[in-house]
Design a protein around this motif. Structure first.
Motif, PDB file in Angstrom:
ATOM      1  N   ALA A 187       0.820  -1.217   0.000  1.00 17.97           N
ATOM      2  CA  ALA A 187       0.000   0.000   0.000  1.00 17.97           C
ATOM      3  C   ALA A 187       0.849   1.260   0.000  1.00 17.97           C
ATOM      4  O   ALA A 187       0.495   2.261  -0.618  1.00 17.97           O
ATOM      5  N   GLY A 188       1.973   1.221   0.711  1.00 19.76           N
ATOM      6  CA  GLY A 188       2.817   2.411   0.800  1.00 19.76           C
ATOM      7  C   GLY A 188       4.048   2.369  -0.070  1.00 19.76           C
ATOM      8  O   GLY A 188       4.868   3.292  -0.042  1.00 19.76           O
ATOM      9  N   LEU A 189       4.213   1.303  -0.849  1.00 19.02           N
ATOM     10  CA  LEU A 189       5.372   1.168  -1.737  1.00 19.02           C
ATOM     11  C   LEU A 189       4.886   0.572  -3.048  1.00 19.02           C
ATOM     12  O   LEU A 189       4.498  -0.592  -3.109  1.00 19.02           O
ATOM     13  N   LYS A 190       4.900   1.375  -4.096  1.00 18.90           N
ATOM     14  CA  LYS A 190       4.341   0.942  -5.369  1.00 18.90           C
ATOM     15  C   LYS A 190       5.352   1.122  -6.499  1.00 18.90           C
ATOM     16  O   LYS A 190       6.277   1.921  -6.398  1.00 18.90           O
ATOM     17  N   PHE A 191       5.103   0.375  -7.558  1.00 25.94           N
ATOM     18  CA  PHE A 191       6.011   0.362  -8.703  1.00 25.94           C
ATOM     19  C   PHE A 191       5.266   0.853  -9.953  1.00 25.94           C
ATOM     20  O   PHE A 191       4.115   0.487 -10.178  1.00 25.94           O
ATOM     21  N   GLY A 192       5.958   1.683 -10.728  1.00 26.04           N
ATOM     22  CA  GLY A 192       5.357   2.234 -11.929  1.00 26.04           C
ATOM     23  C   GLY A 192       6.336   2.251 -13.085  1.00 26.04           C
ATOM     24  O   GLY A 192       7.548   2.148 -12.898  1.00 26.04           O
ATOM     25  N   LYS A 193       5.784   2.394 -14.303  1.00 30.20           N
ATOM     26  CA  LYS A 193       6.606   2.496 -15.507  1.00 30.20           C
ATOM     27  C   LYS A 193       5.988   3.531 -16.431  1.00 30.20           C
ATOM     28  O   LYS A 193       4.762   3.690 -16.474  1.00 30.20           O
ATOM     29  N   VAL A 194       6.850   4.208 -17.170  1.00 33.31           N
ATOM     30  CA  VAL A 194       6.373   5.157 -18.166  1.00 33.31           C
ATOM     31  C   VAL A 194       7.268   5.053 -19.400  1.00 33.31           C
ATOM     32  O   VAL A 194       8.497   5.028 -19.288  1.00 33.31           O
ATOM     33  N   ASP A 195       6.649   4.958 -20.549  1.00 32.96           N
ATOM     34  CA  ASP A 195       7.359   4.810 -21.822  1.00 32.96           C
ATOM     35  C   ASP A 195       7.712   6.195 -22.357  1.00 32.96           C
ATOM     36  O   ASP A 195       6.888   6.865 -22.968  1.00 32.96           O
ATOM     37  N   ILE A 196       8.963   6.615 -22.143  1.00 34.20           N
ATOM     38  CA  ILE A 196       9.361   7.946 -22.594  1.00 34.20           C
ATOM     39  C   ILE A 196       9.613   7.969 -24.095  1.00 34.20           C
ATOM     40  O   ILE A 196       9.743   9.039 -24.688  1.00 34.20           O
ATOM     41  N   GLY A 197       9.693   6.796 -24.712  1.00 35.10           N
ATOM     42  CA  GLY A 197       9.755   6.757 -26.169  1.00 35.10           C
ATOM     43  C   GLY A 197       8.426   7.162 -26.776  1.00 35.10           C
ATOM     44  O   GLY A 197       8.370   7.651 -27.908  1.00 35.10           O
ATOM     45  N   ARG A 198       7.360   6.990 -26.021  1.00 36.18           N
ATOM     46  CA  ARG A 198       6.019   7.333 -26.468  1.00 36.18           C
ATOM     47  C   ARG A 198       5.582   8.698 -25.932  1.00 36.18           C
ATOM     48  O   ARG A 198       4.899   9.448 -26.625  1.00 36.18           O
ATOM     49  N   TYR A 199       5.977   9.017 -24.703  1.00 40.75           N
ATOM     50  CA  TYR A 199       5.568  10.271 -24.062  1.00 40.75           C
ATOM     51  C   TYR A 199       6.793  11.173 -23.896  1.00 40.75           C
ATOM     52  O   TYR A 199       7.484  11.149 -22.878  1.00 40.75           O
ATOM     53  N   GLY A 200       7.057  11.954 -24.930  1.00 40.53           N
ATOM     54  CA  GLY A 200       8.243  12.810 -24.943  1.00 40.53           C
ATOM     55  C   GLY A 200       8.228  13.893 -23.885  1.00 40.53           C
ATOM     56  O   GLY A 200       9.287  14.299 -23.393  1.00 40.53           O
ATOM     57  N   GLU A 201       7.037  14.391 -23.507  1.00 34.01           N
ATOM     58  CA  GLU A 201       6.960  15.438 -22.500  1.00 34.01           C
ATOM     59  C   GLU A 201       7.457  14.944 -21.151  1.00 34.01           C
ATOM     60  O   GLU A 201       8.076  15.688 -20.388  1.00 34.01           O
ATOM     61  N   VAL A 202       7.178  13.682 -20.843  1.00 33.38           N
ATOM     62  CA  VAL A 202       7.664  13.104 -19.589  1.00 33.38           C
ATOM     63  C   VAL A 202       9.188  13.029 -19.607  1.00 33.38           C
ATOM     64  O   VAL A 202       9.846  13.309 -18.605  1.00 33.38           O
ATOM     65  N   SER A 203       9.732  12.668 -20.763  1.00 31.51           N
ATOM     66  CA  SER A 203      11.188  12.601 -20.910  1.00 31.51           C
ATOM     67  C   SER A 203      11.837  13.951 -20.624  1.00 31.51           C
ATOM     68  O   SER A 203      12.843  14.034 -19.923  1.00 31.51           O
ATOM     69  N   LYS A 204      11.244  15.021 -21.157  1.00 30.32           N
ATOM     70  CA  LYS A 204      11.804  16.358 -20.947  1.00 30.32           C
ATOM     71  C   LYS A 204      11.653  16.819 -19.501  1.00 30.32           C
ATOM     72  O   LYS A 204      12.573  17.381 -18.910  1.00 30.32           O
TER      73      LYS A 204
END
Length: 302
Positions: A187-204
């Protein structure tokens, strides 16, 4: 002793290796990797090839070809010392075998070299390595959902992987990150992923380069209260990624996962949630962590 360890590790993973090799991507990679060997050794073909051997035997490797193959073997051994998964070991062998084949074919005949290089380019453009599809407790973010989820509850710690599907390093790391999520998600420790090849704004925004020449993929970032606390690999003053090995042991140690997990269990109790909702820490239990249906949902943005 090291050779015995490697041999037994290979035997242990042999069924898994066979399973990979039966997939179209690995079958094609294998065929391309042994192409020169097949051409040089196949009767009816090898007799028409040129050779620098003193005995004139065109169906056997000449001294220069042996040197190239030995150099290839040395490079593969050096690269595989840093490989952390079987996928990376196999991938390194296929990659450098193709490079050696290009050199050998061009040296043999420019036309054969151009033909082989064309086949490699077509393969690269049309065949992609199979993605990891195993069990995981991972939330997949988009550019619109990431900030909202990270800031939803300041008590929740997130470990987020910034990745790109085209990156072989990210694909090899996928199973390692999935295993960690199965062991430590709570509940207090979670794992996530984001594809910066697809979402360029997140990369920046998070300053993770998605360039094919970048050494920042994958990047793991620890967020607490919606704010970045640490990341691996680190970036030096010149903006270059500091070399770091993405092994499970390194991640557990550097990110203090055992300590974060214990705090997460306290958060679960504070919320009145069942303690069984958190899988047991591997060091504290001999059994395998039990999966919970609700937590196991992986929300992948298509």
């Amino acid at each position: 002793m090291a050779l015995l360890t490697t041999f037994f590790a290979f035997l242990y993973h042999l069924p898994r290796v066979y399973k990979w090799l039966l997939k179209p991507y690995y079958v094609a990679s294998f065929l391309l990797s042994v192409a020169f060997l097949v051409v040089r050794k196949t009767p009816g073909i090898c007799e028409h090839l040129s050779s620098q051997r003193e005995d004139g035997n065109s169906c056997d490797f000449d001294w220069r070809e042996v040197e190239i193959l030995m150099f290839l073997s040395a490079i593969v051994m050096m690269k595989n010392r840093r490989a952390i998964t079987v996928e990376q070991h196999v991938g390194n062998i296929f990659l450098f075998s193709k490079v050696a084949n290009v050199i050998l074919f061009f040296r043999l005949d420019v036309r054969l070299g151009l033909l082989y290089l064309t086949l490699c380019i077509v393969f690269l453009m049309t065949c992609k390595p199979p993605l990891y599809m195993g069990p995981e407790y991972i939330k997949y973010f988009s550019d619109k959902t990431m900030d909202e989820e990270l800031e939803r509850d300041s008590r929740v710690t997130w470990i987020v992987e910034f990745f790109a599907n085209w990156s072989s390093e990210c694909q090899s790391f996928a199973s390692v990150f999935a295993d960690l999520s199965l062991k430590y998600n709570c509940a207090g420790l979670k794992f996530g992923k984001v594809d910066i090849g697809r979402y360029g704004e997140v990369s920046k925004k998070y300053k993770v380069s998605a360039s094919p020449l970048s050494k920042q993929l994958p990047t793991l970032v620890l967020f607490q209260g919606g704010k970045e606390v640490m990341r691996r690999p680190q970036i030096d003053k010149k903006g270059r990624a500091v070399s770091w090995s993405f092994t499970e042991e390194n991640i557990i140690r550097e990110f203090n996962l055992n300590e974060l997990y214990q705090k997460a269990k306290k958060l679960s109790k504070g919320r009145g949630e069942k303690a069984e909702g958190c899988p047991p820490v591997p060091d504290e239990s001999e059994g395998q962590p039990e999966t919970q249906g609700e937590e196991a949902e992986s929300k992948k943005d298509k």
